[in-house]
Write a protein that holds these residues in place. Structure first.
Motif, short mmCIF file in Angstrom:
data_model
loop_
_atom_site.label_atom_id
_atom_site.label_comp_id
_atom_site.label_asym_id
_atom_site.label_seq_id
_atom_site.Cartn_x
_atom_site.Cartn_y
_atom_site.Cartn_z
N GLU A 78 0.83 -1.20 0.00
CA GLU A 78 0.00 0.00 0.00
C GLU A 78 0.86 1.25 0.00
O GLU A 78 1.88 1.32 0.70
CB GLU A 78 -0.92 0.00 1.22
N GLY A 79 0.49 2.24 -0.82
CA GLY A 79 1.20 3.51 -0.88
C GLY A 79 0.22 4.65 -1.08
O GLY A 79 -0.90 4.45 -1.55
N GLU A 80 0.67 5.87 -0.73
CA GLU A 80 -0.20 7.06 -0.88
C GLU A 80 0.50 8.09 -1.75
O GLU A 80 1.65 8.46 -1.50
CB GLU A 80 -0.52 7.66 0.48
N LYS A 104 -5.51 -8.17 -6.89
CA LYS A 104 -6.66 -7.29 -6.70
C LYS A 104 -6.14 -5.90 -6.36
O LYS A 104 -5.28 -5.75 -5.49
CB LYS A 104 -7.57 -7.82 -5.59
N PHE A 105 -6.68 -4.86 -7.05
CA PHE A 105 -6.26 -3.48 -6.86
C PHE A 105 -7.34 -2.68 -6.14
O PHE A 105 -8.53 -2.96 -6.26
CB PHE A 105 -5.97 -2.80 -8.21
N LYS A 106 -6.88 -1.65 -5.42
CA LYS A 106 -7.82 -0.75 -4.75
C LYS A 106 -7.20 0.64 -4.69
O LYS A 106 -6.03 0.79 -4.36
CB LYS A 106 -8.13 -1.25 -3.34
N SER A 107 -8.01 1.68 -5.04
CA SER A 107 -7.56 3.07 -4.98
C SER A 107 -8.64 3.89 -4.30
O SER A 107 -9.81 3.83 -4.68
CB SER A 107 -7.28 3.61 -6.38
N GLU A 108 -8.23 4.67 -3.31
CA GLU A 108 -9.19 5.47 -2.56
C GLU A 108 -8.50 6.71 -2.02
O GLU A 108 -7.63 6.62 -1.15
CB GLU A 108 -9.80 4.65 -1.42
N HIS A 112 -3.28 3.80 -2.77
CA HIS A 112 -3.34 2.72 -3.74
C HIS A 112 -2.76 1.45 -3.12
O HIS A 112 -1.72 1.49 -2.47
CB HIS A 112 -2.57 3.10 -5.00
N SER A 113 -3.43 0.32 -3.35
CA SER A 113 -2.97 -0.94 -2.77
C SER A 113 -3.15 -2.08 -3.76
O SER A 113 -3.99 -2.02 -4.67
CB SER A 113 -3.72 -1.25 -1.47
N ILE A 114 -2.34 -3.12 -3.56
CA ILE A 114 -2.43 -4.35 -4.33
C ILE A 114 -2.42 -5.52 -3.36
O ILE A 114 -1.66 -5.52 -2.39
CB ILE A 114 -1.27 -4.47 -5.35
#
Length: 288
Positions: A78-80, A104-108, A112-114
Motif C-alpha cells: 500500500e502507498g499514498e 486485486k487493486f484498490k484506490s481510494e 493505492h494498494s495491491i
C-alpha cells in the motif's frame, strides 16, 4: 520656379519655424511653479505572479514485506500519492499487472494498494506502482513453506532385545527428504560406536544400538526436523537371553588314565557355559 527663404546658416524658412516650435515645447516641459497642482501619477500595471507548479510525489511509499508460503493467505502493498485523483499502474519486475484471481487493486483518495492472493515462492520479487510517471517500489520475500512430512509407519510402542545383541528401532516417513533426529530420553543421539542411524529412498529410518545392555533400556524418540508435531516413541527393554542346549552330554565309558572328551552344544555361540564335577565348579586348569 520655387523660392525659399533662408538665414545666414543656410537653413530654410520652414526649418526655422519648426526649430522655434520645438524650442517652445522644450520650455513648456520644464517644471514651472504649478502651485498645488501635481503631476498625475503614472498608472502602475499589475505584474503577473509566477506560479510554481507543485511537484507530485509519493507521500507514503511501498514498504518491503516478508510472508511465508502456506501460512499467509495474502500479501498486501500500500502507498499514498500526493495527487488524490491519480490513476496507478502496478508492475511485478518489469511486467505490468492487471486485476484477476491473483491480483486485486484498490484506490481510494490517493491511497493505492495491491493484494497478492496465496503468495508462493514464485511471487517473490520487486513490485512497483506508478502515478503520473512517478514510481516507488518494494520487495516481496516469500519464505519456503514448512515441509509436509509425517510418519506413515511409526515406531512400535514397545521394543525388546537381549543383552549383547543389537537392538533395532525402525519407522518410515512419507519422503526420503525428511530429516529424522533420534533421542534417548532428552539426549540427542549421534552416530558413533554405540549408535548407528540409517535412511533409504523409501523413507525407512532406523536406529541400531550395538551390543545392547540393560543400561540401554528406556524411551527412544524419533522426531521429524521442522515438523514439531511429527514424533514417534518406543520403550526398549533389554533382557538376558534364555540360552538352551541343542545337544546334551552323553554318558561315556573309558579306560583309566585315558583322555576323555565330553561334548554338548548350545543355541548361541556366546552362551556362557559352566562345567561342574559333582558340586565342584571346574576351571580350565582344574584336574579331574
Amino acid at each position: 520656379m520655387d523660392f525659399y527663404v533662408s538665414d545666414a546658416s543656410g537653413m530654410d524658412f520652414r526649418a526655422m519655424l519648426k526649430k522655434k516650435k520645438y524650442a517652445k515645447w522644450k520650455r513648456d516641459n520644464e517644471d514651472p511653479d504649478w502651485g498645488e497642482l501635481k503631476e498625475a501619477e503614472k498608472e502602475i500595471k499589475p505584474q503577473l505572479r509566477k506560479v510554481e507548479r507543485k511537484q507530485e510525489s509519493w507521500i507514503k511509499p511501498l514498504v518491503d514485506l516478508t510472508v511465508k508460503e502456506g501460512k499467509e493467505k495474502m500479501a498486501k502493498f500500500e502507498g499514498e500519492f500526493s495527487k488524490k485523483e491519480s490513476k496507478p499502474k502496478w508492475f511485478f519486475k518489469k511486467d505490468e499487472l492487471f486485476p484477476g484471481s491473483k491480483y486485486k487493486f484498490k484506490s481510494e483518495v490517493g491511497v493505492h494498494s495491491i493484494i497478492i492472493s496465496k503468495p508462493t515462492v514464485e511471487d517473490m520479487g520487486r513490485y512497483s506502482v506508478e502515478c503520473m510517471g512517478i514510481s516507488c517500489s518494494a520487495i516481496l520475500t516469500v519464505q519456503e513453506p514448512d515441509p509436509d512430512y509425517k510418519f506413515v509407519r511409526p515406531l512400535p510402542k514397545k521394543t525388546s532385545c537381549y543383552t549383547t545383541k543389537e537392538a533395532t528401532l525402525e519407522a518410515q516417513v512419507n519422503s526420503h527428504k525428511a530429516i529424522v533426529h533420534w533421542y534417548y530420553g532428552d539426549t540427542k543421539i549421534e552416530d558413533n560406536e554405540k549408535y548407528e542411524t540409517y535412511k533409504d529412498m523409501t523413507g525407512t529410518v532406523r536406529l541400531t544400538i550395538k551390543k545392547a545392555s540393560k543400561k540401554d533400556k528406556g524411551k527412544y524418540t524419533a522426531k521429524i526436523f521442522r515438523c514439531e508435531k511429527e514424533v514417534s516413541e518406543t520403550v526398549l527393554s533389554v533382557v538376558d537371553q534364555p540360552f538352551k542346549f541343542t545337544k546334551t552330554l552323553k554318558s561315556r565309558t573309558v579306560t583309566e588314565n585315558h583322555k576323555v572328551v565330553l561334548e554338548c552344544e548350545v543355541d548361541e555361540a556366546e552362551a556362557p557355559v559352566e562345567w561342574f564335577y559333582g558340586d565342584k565348579k571346574l576351571t580350565p586348569d582344574t584336574k579331574g
